[in-house]
Design an enzyme around this catalytic site. Structure first.
Site, PDB file in Angstrom:
ATOM      1  N   GLU A 175       1.052  -1.516  -0.280  1.00 53.60           N
ATOM      2  CA  GLU A 175      -0.054   0.221   0.381  1.00 53.60           C
ATOM      3  C   GLU A 175       0.661   1.449  -0.334  1.00 53.60           C
ATOM      4  OE1 GLU A 175      -3.215   0.083   2.937  1.00 53.60           O
ATOM      5  OE2 GLU A 175      -3.804  -1.902   2.503  1.00 53.60           O
ATOM      6  N   GLU A 374      -5.200  -8.625   0.894  1.00 50.08           N
ATOM      7  CA  GLU A 374      -5.733  -8.284   2.596  1.00 50.08           C
ATOM      8  C   GLU A 374      -6.962  -8.250   1.900  1.00 50.08           C
ATOM      9  OE1 GLU A 374      -3.707  -4.751   4.615  1.00 50.08           O
ATOM     10  OE2 GLU A 374      -2.503  -5.830   4.203  1.00 50.08           O
TER      11      GLU A 374
HETATM   12  C1  FCB Z   1      -4.071  -2.111   5.744  1.00 51.17           C
HETATM   13  C2  FCB Z   1      -3.060  -2.033   5.552  1.00 51.17           C
HETATM   14  C3  FCB Z   1      -2.668  -3.762   7.058  1.00 51.17           C
HETATM   15  C4  FCB Z   1      -3.933  -3.367   7.588  1.00 51.17           C
HETATM   16  C5  FCB Z   1      -5.195  -3.047   7.270  1.00 51.17           C
HETATM   17  C6  FCB Z   1      -6.440  -2.833   8.098  1.00 51.17           C
HETATM   18  O1  FCB Z   1      -4.093  -0.446   4.781  1.00 51.17           O
HETATM   19  O2  FCB Z   1      -1.995  -2.700   4.642  1.00 51.17           O
HETATM   20  O3  FCB Z   1      -1.740  -3.085   7.781  1.00 51.17           O
HETATM   21  O4  FCB Z   1      -3.700  -1.711   9.063  1.00 51.17           O
HETATM   22  O5  FCB Z   1      -5.251  -2.317   6.397  1.00 51.17           O
END
Ligand code: FCB
Length: 467
Positions: A175, A374
């Protein structure tokens, strides 16, 4: 598990974490300070003054956590490597104990039959690269300066040399939008800067760092290389021309400044209307950078949680005389009529399908296979009298997002993996330990791990797939 639709054979089910959020042991075995140590120890920046000093104590308890992964039945585990464990001063001097830790973790995973997927940068920049220490030779400046991208490539080469034969899947950056804009523009993440043009320099240097790291990983001969982006599905609050234009600016900052250089080898056509003189006066780009940034990838990692509803907004000034490059003439407004997670995030799984299908339409064959690196939700978990955590909302969230993912696959998007965020409750950045994303509960007083209902649900899902 009720009638969950099947996934293509070979589909990778996994779980994800990140170093600063779980490891603790912040001053052990030669680890240097990172910008997140500094940020979290600055009063008033993190909820409850929480820090990652101890976190889930994963540094010491990793065998127990790998056992939880094995029991879960995941194919792959995505973790991140703390750069300040490997190069504590950011200057190239390598700390063998840092490499040892990840080497032990990787061996433990392989022994459990779990494929390691390593992220090289999940936001814990060595502090010495942000502000130089007296003893070190690092220049400082963080991602505002190109040298940091070069140091990142050196660190990558060291790690790849030691772990490249055992770790098949590599993610350069996690990110980068958060690193650049939350870190250097609105100051909600480390290093907490509120600056305009330097945030856009950070965008570029993160991209250059990615490109250099890809080269280093290729030279080490690793199997798969990718990057993880948090691409957003930005929806207009109304169909007014002003809100539609605000969506273009949000898309530019959140998506196009990353996907255009990486996937198409060009800068976003809408960057000038989005950033104005902040970008037109920029002098940080060099000839050849786009070729470096757009090297072919084996996969694109995408983190997806929620849609963003965007409305027009006036340009804000933060520090006197300094225009910010983010929240720049757009604002987020609440999405009506949908459930919100404990983060206040809208739950709208269809937007997950839409994002992926739109990306495929936009980039066609230039889009590499996708891994969802994620997806998950923070909920208001409670421990029942029986000691269990009946996190029905999280189960619903995961099921509905996996269903939405399946719809994208059916629509022709090549998605090859899915990692739930997160294996463990952990340090949720500026929200500290207040927000729980784990499918395993962590009691921070005792470090006891308790698998939640969502863990058991995910386990059944994976087991059913394996027949
Ligand atoms: C993302 C991050 C991760 C976590 C999630 C909820 O932005 O990559 O580390 O904090 O959100």
């Amino acid at each position: 598990m009720s009638g969950f639709p099947g996934f293509p054979s070979g589909f990778v089910f996994g779980a994800a974490t990140a170093s600063y959020q779980i490891e603790g042991a912040a001053r052990e075995d030669g680890r240097g300070p990172s910008i997140w140590d500094t940020y979290s120890h600055t009063p008033g920046l993190v909820v409850n003054g929480d820090t990652g000093d101890v976190a889930c104590d994963h540094y010491h308890r990793y065998p127990e956590d790998v056992a939880l992964l094995r029991e879960l039945g995941v194919d792959s585990y995505r973790f991140s490597i703390a750069w300040p464990r490997i190069v504590p001063e950011g200057d190239g001097r390598v700390n063998p104990k840092g490499l040892d830790f990840y080497s032990r973790l990787v061996d433990e995973l392989l022994e459990a039959g779990i494929e390691p997927a390593a992220t090289l940068y999940h936001w814990d920049l060595p502090q010495a690269l942000e502000t130089p220490s007296n003893s070190g030779s690092a220049a400082g400046g963080g991602w505002r300066v190109r040298e940091t991208a070069e140091r990142f490539a050196e660190y990558t080469a060291v790690v790849a040399e030691h772990l490249g034969d055992r770790v098949p899947r590599w993610i350069t950056l996690n990110e980068p939008w958060c690193s650049a804009f939350l870190g250097y523009s609105i100051g909600r993440h480390a290093p907490g800067a509120k600056e305009g043009t330097p945030a856009l320099a950070a965008v570029h240097h993160l991209l250059v760092g990615h490109g250099l790291a890809v080269q280093a990983l290729r030279s080490a001969g690793v199997r798969e290389v990718g990057i993880t982006l948090n691409l957003d599905r930005n929806l207009p609050a109304t169909d007014s021309a002003a809100d539609l234009a605000a969506v273009v600016r949000a898309d530019t900052q959140h998506n196009l400044v990353w996907t255009e250089p990486i996937l198409a080898g060009r800068y976003a056509a809408t960057e000038e209307e989005t950033f104005g003189e902040l970008i037109t006066a920029a002098d940080f780009r060099r000839d050849g950078d786009l070729e470096l940034i757009s090297q072919p990838l084996d996969f694109l990692g995408i983190n997806y949680y929620r849609p963003i509803v965007v409305a027009d907004a006036p340009l804000r000034e933060t520090d006197p005389g300094k225009r910010v490059a983010t929240d720049n003439r757009y604002q987020e407004v609440p999405m009506p009529d949908v459930r919100k997670t404990a983060m206040g995030w809208a739950v709208a799984p269809d937007t997950f399908t839409d994002l992926l299908v739109a990306l495929k339409q936009q980039y066609g064959d230039a889009l590499p296979p996708i891994h969802i690196t994620e997806n998950g939700s923070a909920e208001h978990d409670t421990v029942s009298e029986d000691g269990a955590v009946h996190d029905t909302d999280r189960v619903d969230y995961l099921r509905d997002h996996l269903t939405a993912l399946r719809a994208a696959i059916d629509a022709g998007v090549d998605v090859q993996g899915y990692y739930v965020w997160s294996l463990l409750d952990n340090f949720e950045w500026a929200f500290g330990y207040d927000k729980r994303f784990g499918i395993v509960r962590v009691d921070y007083d005792t470090q006891v791990r308790t698998p939640k209902d969502s863990y058991h649900w995910y386990r059944s899902l994976i087991a059913a797939r394996h027949g």
